[in-house]
Design a protein around this motif. Structure first.
Motif, short mmCIF file in Angstrom:
data_model
loop_
_atom_site.label_atom_id
_atom_site.label_comp_id
_atom_site.label_asym_id
_atom_site.label_seq_id
_atom_site.Cartn_x
_atom_site.Cartn_y
_atom_site.Cartn_z
N VAL A 95 -7.19 -0.54 68.34
CA VAL A 95 -6.41 -1.19 67.29
C VAL A 95 -7.32 -1.36 66.08
CG1 VAL A 95 -5.04 -3.20 66.63
CG2 VAL A 95 -5.03 -2.41 69.00
N LEU A 96 -6.94 -0.81 64.94
CA LEU A 96 -7.73 -0.92 63.71
C LEU A 96 -6.97 -1.75 62.69
CD1 LEU A 96 -8.00 2.35 64.76
CD2 LEU A 96 -9.93 2.12 63.21
N ILE A 97 -7.67 -2.70 62.08
CA ILE A 97 -7.08 -3.59 61.10
C ILE A 97 -7.86 -3.47 59.80
CG2 ILE A 97 -6.40 -5.98 60.61
CD1 ILE A 97 -6.85 -6.31 63.80
N LYS A 98 -7.15 -3.32 58.71
CA LYS A 98 -7.79 -3.14 57.40
C LYS A 98 -8.28 -4.50 56.88
CE LYS A 98 -7.12 -0.62 53.07
NZ LYS A 98 -6.16 0.12 52.23
N THR A 99 -9.43 -4.89 57.39
CA THR A 99 -10.06 -6.13 56.99
C THR A 99 -11.54 -6.03 57.31
OG1 THR A 99 -10.09 -8.53 57.26
CG2 THR A 99 -9.60 -7.24 59.21
N GLY A 100 -12.34 -6.83 56.68
CA GLY A 100 -13.78 -6.81 56.88
C GLY A 100 -14.47 -7.66 55.84
N SER A 101 -15.79 -7.59 55.81
CA SER A 101 -16.54 -8.45 54.89
C SER A 101 -16.24 -8.14 53.42
CB SER A 101 -18.04 -8.31 55.15
OG SER A 101 -18.46 -6.96 54.97
N LYS A 102 -15.71 -6.95 53.13
CA LYS A 102 -15.33 -6.60 51.76
C LYS A 102 -14.31 -7.59 51.19
CE LYS A 102 -12.57 -3.13 49.27
NZ LYS A 102 -11.85 -1.85 49.38
N TYR A 103 -13.44 -8.13 52.05
CA TYR A 103 -12.34 -8.97 51.60
C TYR A 103 -12.67 -10.46 51.66
CZ TYR A 103 -9.91 -4.57 52.32
OH TYR A 103 -9.53 -3.25 52.26
N GLU A 104 -13.91 -10.80 51.94
CA GLU A 104 -14.29 -12.21 52.02
C GLU A 104 -14.70 -12.76 50.66
OE1 GLU A 104 -16.05 -11.64 56.57
OE2 GLU A 104 -17.39 -12.19 54.93
N ASN A 105 -14.66 -14.07 50.53
CA ASN A 105 -15.09 -14.74 49.30
C ASN A 105 -15.96 -15.94 49.65
OD1 ASN A 105 -13.24 -16.89 49.97
ND2 ASN A 105 -11.58 -15.63 49.13
N GLU A 106 -16.27 -16.75 48.67
CA GLU A 106 -17.20 -17.86 48.90
C GLU A 106 -16.62 -18.93 49.82
OE1 GLU A 106 -14.81 -18.46 45.17
OE2 GLU A 106 -16.13 -16.87 45.95
N THR A 107 -15.30 -18.98 49.99
CA THR A 107 -14.70 -20.00 50.86
C THR A 107 -14.61 -19.57 52.33
OG1 THR A 107 -12.46 -19.21 50.41
CG2 THR A 107 -13.36 -20.91 48.94
N ASN A 108 -14.43 -18.26 52.58
CA ASN A 108 -14.31 -17.79 53.97
C ASN A 108 -15.41 -16.80 54.34
OD1 ASN A 108 -13.57 -15.41 52.70
ND2 ASN A 108 -11.38 -15.66 53.10
N TYR A 109 -16.56 -16.93 53.70
CA TYR A 109 -17.71 -16.05 53.92
C TYR A 109 -18.08 -15.98 55.41
CZ TYR A 109 -22.71 -14.81 53.56
OH TYR A 109 -23.94 -14.23 53.70
N GLY A 110 -18.03 -14.77 56.00
CA GLY A 110 -18.38 -14.57 57.40
C GLY A 110 -17.23 -14.72 58.37
N ILE A 111 -15.99 -14.82 57.86
CA ILE A 111 -14.86 -15.09 58.75
C ILE A 111 -14.54 -13.92 59.68
CG2 ILE A 111 -13.08 -14.31 57.12
CD1 ILE A 111 -11.38 -16.70 58.14
N ASN A 112 -14.75 -12.69 59.22
CA ASN A 112 -14.44 -11.54 60.08
C ASN A 112 -15.41 -11.43 61.25
OD1 ASN A 112 -12.16 -9.80 58.82
ND2 ASN A 112 -13.41 -10.42 57.07
N ALA A 113 -16.67 -11.74 61.01
CA ALA A 113 -17.63 -11.75 62.11
C ALA A 113 -17.28 -12.85 63.11
CB ALA A 113 -19.05 -11.98 61.57
N LEU A 114 -16.79 -13.98 62.62
CA LEU A 114 -16.40 -15.08 63.50
C LEU A 114 -15.18 -14.70 64.34
CD1 LEU A 114 -16.61 -18.03 64.43
CD2 LEU A 114 -15.20 -18.67 62.45
N ILE A 115 -14.17 -14.10 63.71
CA ILE A 115 -12.98 -13.68 64.46
C ILE A 115 -13.35 -12.64 65.51
CG2 ILE A 115 -10.77 -12.47 64.25
CD1 ILE A 115 -10.42 -13.78 61.51
N ASP A 116 -14.26 -11.74 65.16
CA ASP A 116 -14.71 -10.73 66.11
C ASP A 116 -15.31 -11.37 67.36
OD1 ASP A 116 -15.60 -7.94 66.87
OD2 ASP A 116 -17.55 -8.92 66.69
N ARG A 117 -16.03 -12.47 67.19
CA ARG A 117 -16.63 -13.18 68.33
C ARG A 117 -15.60 -13.98 69.12
NH1 ARG A 117 -20.31 -10.70 70.22
NH2 ARG A 117 -19.10 -9.11 69.15
N MET A 118 -14.40 -14.17 68.55
CA MET A 118 -13.34 -14.92 69.23
C MET A 118 -12.38 -14.00 69.98
SD MET A 118 -12.58 -17.63 66.13
CE MET A 118 -11.20 -18.44 66.93
#
Length: 526
Positions: A95-118
């Motif tokens: 399953v591939l989802i079009k999201t990653g660190s490219k779409y992060e900003n100062e409020t959710n910085y690192g959120i994709n890495a966190l979701i990956d660990r969840m």
């Protein structure tokens, strides 16, 4: 000594021994062992071709890298479903989802890495122990990975057990278990992943080069942050509602019948919303191009294993230039240039020989004993990319290393010979086909193309594009894409003392610009 009885030749040898024994010591008849293989018909040549089928042995069936029988269906909610059916007892689903660190900003910085660990830690229907039990009973292998513009979940499972695992991966994406416990598990894993990154200087410098190219936005955002303590459960829920939608998702599989796979996807992914609640405002990726000099601390962690020299005695440098993305018509040409330049390390685990015929290996590693490593790098993304060189040398030789890197960049068109070009063509085609022999990489290739390009090119079509390239095309590409160094960046990583002797970044760009202008004037006169 080897025991002869374990060899398929041993019956022949034993037969000879029996004859000797019977002739000299016994009059008993010789007993011939039954043949192991069917008798092979005589050949005109003493050596048979590997392409000649062996009598009595069926030809193997499996994945044909040139096969283009890929079926694509779009579900009612916008999810693209693709599959490739071939004779295999194992199915890979990604399953591939079009999201990653490219779409992060100062409020959710690192959120994709966190979701990956969840991921895989539980869903609204299955607890973490229940998921582990199903994975164990089905013999499945599961995993996930986060990048700058794609996040993916993947599993290998026996084809007969696919329905059981489809509901697990479907629930993990569509109905994840979001609570304070799973959030805390993810947060606890982030610092360890970050430590792994910074412990490898090559990866660290590569990450810093992205930051030097795009700054603190878009592709410049690192994939793994030092921590994710600032992210709340509400932030995760809002982010997934916006990005985990049908129009940004592809589900692909190999080794499965398409109709049955579509039915499973409709059943377990049908609840995904087709689009975000409100349109997502994604700012354009702006290439800023700057210099980053990062001083290495005395207690900087090092990766065990490959240590040809004490890493504290090395300086790491990288020079990058703005480049095209993978949707550009010249993408294959950029890949060819990358593989021709190649590179390598002064020490090769498992024996020497890797990359020895590449341009950088011959021009740098074989001539400068102080260079520990040098490699070409190319990071293609959806709308643009990053191209350049990364290398390491003994700490006092940083000035010489960057001089060699710039020298090879400016003389690319003169150094690429017809022989080197032909070798690069074959290496690139070989790389494409060999990677597609891997079930997981084949699935990833299908999904990435469909998600980021909206279309799929077969291996046959890609190889045809490679064969259509000429040496003139490559030299024209270098003239167009690697002659404007105003969009460039530079990274240095080492002790403060050793980096003080490096040339100024602006002087590097001026040097390259001056050489290019001289070449243009020379061409006009000629």
């Amino acid at each position: 000594m080897h025991r002869l009885k374990h060899s398929f030749l041993s019956p022949i040898i034993r037969q000879g021994i029996t004859r000797i024994a019977s002739r000299n010591f016994s009059t008993s008849p010789v007993v011939h062992p039954p043949p192991i293989f069917p008798k092979k018909p005589p050949l005109s040549s003493p050596f048979s071709s590997l392409q000649t089928p062996y009598p009595g042995i069926p030809e193997p069936s499996g994945l044909d890298p040139s096969s283009n029988e890929i079926h694509i269906t779009k579900l009612h909610n916008g999810i693209t479903v693709a599959s490739l059916d071939y004779d295999s007892p194992i199915t890979n689903v990604t399953v591939l989802i079009k999201t990653g660190s490219k779409y992060e900003n100062e409020t959710n910085y690192g959120i994709n890495a966190l979701i990956d660990r969840m991921f895989w830690k539980g869903s609204q229907r299955f607890s973490y122990p229940e998921i582990n039990k199903v994975v164990d009973l089905t013999g499945a292998a599961i995993g996930s990975q986060v990048g700058r513009e794609v996040e993916q979940l993947s599993m290998d499972v026996l084809t007969t057990k696919l329905p059981d695992m489809m509901q697990i991966i479907g629930d993990t994406v569509c109905a994840p278990l979001l609570n304070e416990e799973t959030l805390q598990i993810g947060k606890e894993n982030i610092p360890a992943l970050y430590d792994v990154l910074i412990s490898d200087p090559q990866h660290l410098v590569s990450d810093l080069l992205h930051k030097a190219a795009w700054g603190n936005q878009s592709y410049g955002n690192p994939i793994y942050p030092p921590d994710a303590e600032h992210i709340t459960l509400e932030t995760v829920e809002d982010y997934q509602r916006d990005f985990y939608v049908g129009e940004r998702m592809v589900v692909v599989a190999t080794g499965v019948k398409h109709d049955s796979f579509v039915n499973l996807c409709q059943k377990y992914f049908g609840s995904v919303h087709p689009s975000p609640r409100t349109p997502i405002a994604i700012p354009p990726s702006v290439f800023v191009g700057q210099e980053l000099m990062v001083a290495k601390e005395e207690n900087h962690p090092e990766t065990p294993g490959y240590i040809p020299l004490n890493p504290k005695e090395l300086i790491y440098l990288a020079f990058g230039v703005k480049m095209i993305g993978y949707n550009d018509k010249d993408y294959v040409t950029a890949c060819l240039l990358d593989i021709i330049l190649g590179g390598g390390f002064s020490f090769s685990a498992g024996g020497p020989g890797k990359g020895m015929l590449s341009l950088l290996y011959k021009e740098v590693l074989t001539k400068a004993e102080y260079v520990d490593s040098i490699n070409s790098l190319y990071y293609p993304y959806e709308d643009q990319g990053l191209y350049g060189l990364i290398g390491s040398a003994t700490a006092q030789k940083g000035h010489e290393l960057i001089s060699l890197m710039l020298l090879n960049l400016r003389n690319l068109d003169n150094k690429i010979t017809p022989e080197l070009f032909k070798r690069g063509i074959n290496q690139l085609k070989g790389s494409v086909l060999m990677k597609l022999e891997n079930r997981f990489l084949r699935t990833m290739d299908m999904g990435s193309q469909l998600l980021l390009s909206g279309k799929y090119k077969t291996a046959k079509e890609i190889c045809q594009d490679i064969d259509n390239l000429t040496l003139k095309d490559l030299r024209n590409f270098i003239d167009r894409r690697l002659r404007d160094y105003s969009n460039s960046c530079f990274v240095g990583f080492g002790t403060q003392e050793n980096m003080s002797g490096l040339p100024v970044f602006q002087d590097m760009k001026n040097y390259l610009h001056h050489i290019i202008q001289k070449k243009k004037k020379k061409k006009k006169k000629g």
